[in-house]
Design an enzyme around this catalytic site. Structure first.
Site: not given
Ligand SMILES: Cc1ncc(COP(=O)(O)O)c(C=O)c1O
Length: 377
Positions: A52, A104, A176, A201
């Site tokens: 962990r 998001y 992000d 992604k």
């Molecule tokens: C820009 C962005 N950040 C964060 C996330 C969250 O990622 P996760 O689905 O792996 O939790 C997403 C998910 O679609 C996203 O599009």
């Protein structure tokens, strides 16, 4: 050359992936052990204690992610949302966050539903307007959260201007960078302090794993708190998922080039189609922030949206007819995906009802265009 690779293609292949000293294996091993041996004196000279806290496969991925973003360290998580939550968990009750309306939707929901109850206060703003961000700043502001290009309108926020504003208020700029990837954009060069990724992604790149990461530009207290959340909260990725991300990253620069090339072709086709009301893609010269996008991005990624003339039913009717695209959420994989975004985001969404979001994959662009042409006919 192998010790100090500089260019992203070279980093993507080698960072965190030295030849295994024990066996000479070129592909890295997957370490499944949850626990690690102590020396007779009780110490851990090989660096690992319990999985962990750290694990050699995760450590390799973290080294690779830090190198790709040109930061100093990274903490990997079990999903992009776990990485996002770790940043907010590193804050304290009473702290204030400035975040975009069009982050998001899961990030917005975390702030509204989970962290509001922990007394984290958020002001949602239009991040494309630095004046609005400036007016939202308070003495308690700790984070200016930037997501650019933003989802699903692919608006562009000026990272440098926002980082300057954050720093002027004593806050951190967290970016992000999931959509642009380190291939398309380098937020640290523009002043960001922390970068968040959903490795689910493009970094993973094959729609077969979930993961996330927080990467830091400097060895600073806020990142130490994120690290503590990782170790004590335990939202860690499995060794196999870490290995899959490392494997995906090897081809990231080449995949991103192809995603962007295909996306531009698809965007141009859609922009000329009589049944299409609007196309949102920062690589199109007609995009309202194309000039800013060109300044701060090296590539425009593979994400675009378009609005079908008419209403939700018309948009859903187009999505119903595709054959090469798959009707599914998410993005960043080899397969092209299409989705009616307002349905995914649910009640309260600001997304136009006639909008379809597209993740342009790695099929031949002409086949994708022919599929859309048929669906729009
Ligand atoms: C820009 C962005 N950040 C964060 C996330 C969250 O990622 P996760 O689905 O792996 O939790 C997403 C998910 O679609 C996203 O599009």
């Amino acid at each position: 050359m192998k010790d100090k690779p500089q260019r992203i293609e070279t980093l993507a292949v080698h960072a965190g992936r030295p030849v295994d000293p024990a066996t000479g294996a070129v592909a890295p091993p997957i370490h499944l052990s949850t626990t690690f041996e102590r020396d007779p004196d009780g110490s851990y000279p090989r660096g690992h204690l319990y999985a962990r806290n750290s694990n050699p496969t995760r450590e390799a991925l973290e080294a690779c992610l830090a190198a790709l973003e040109r930061g100093v360290a990274a903490a990997a998580f079990a999903s992009g949302s776990a990485a996002t939550a770790a940043v907010f968990q590193a804050l304290a009750p009473g702290d204030h966050v400035v975040a975009p309306h069009d982050a998001y939707h899961g990030t917005g929901r975390l702030l509204r539903e989970t962290f509001a109850r922990w007394k984290l206060d958020t002001t949602f703003v239009d991040m494309t307007d630095p004046g609005e961000v400036e007016r939202a700043l308070r003495p308690a502001t700790r984070v200016v959260w930037v997501e650019t290009p933003s989802n699903p309108m692919w608006k562009i926020a000026d990272i440098r201007a926002l980082a300057d504003l954050a720093h002027g208020a004593g806050a951190r700029c967290v970016c992000d960078n999931t959509v642009a990837t380190p291939v398309g954009q380098s937020p640290f060069e523009l002043g960001a302090d922390l970068i968040v990724h959903a490795t689910t992604k493009y970094l993973g790149g094959h729609s077969d794993l979930m993961g996330g990461a927080v990467i830091t530009r400097a060895d600073e207290e806020m990142f130490q708190r994120v690290r503590a959340v990782q170790a004590s909260g335990g939202g860690i990725p499995s060794p196999f998922d870490c290995w899959l991300v490392l494997r995906g990253i090897q081809t990231l620069p080449w995949r991103m080039r192809a995603h962007a090339e295909n996306a531009l072709k698809v965007a141009r086709f859609l922009a000329d189609h009589r049944r299409v009301e609007a196309v949102h893609y920062p690589g199109l010269p007609g995009h309202p922030a194309h000039a800013l996008a060109t300044r701060q991005m090296r590539a425009f990624s593979g994400m675009l949206s378009f609005q079908v003339r008419g209403n939700a039913a018309d948009a859903l009717g187009v999505a119903a007819k595709v054959r090469v695209f798959t009707r599914a959420t998410s993005f960043g994989g080899t397969d092209s995906l299409i989705e009616h975004r307002a349905s995914v985001e649910g009640p309260g969404t600001r997304t136009p009802e006639n909008l379809l979001r597209v993740s342009v994959g790695l099929e031949h662009a002409d086949d994708l265009i022919a599929d859309l042409e048929e669906a729009l006919s």
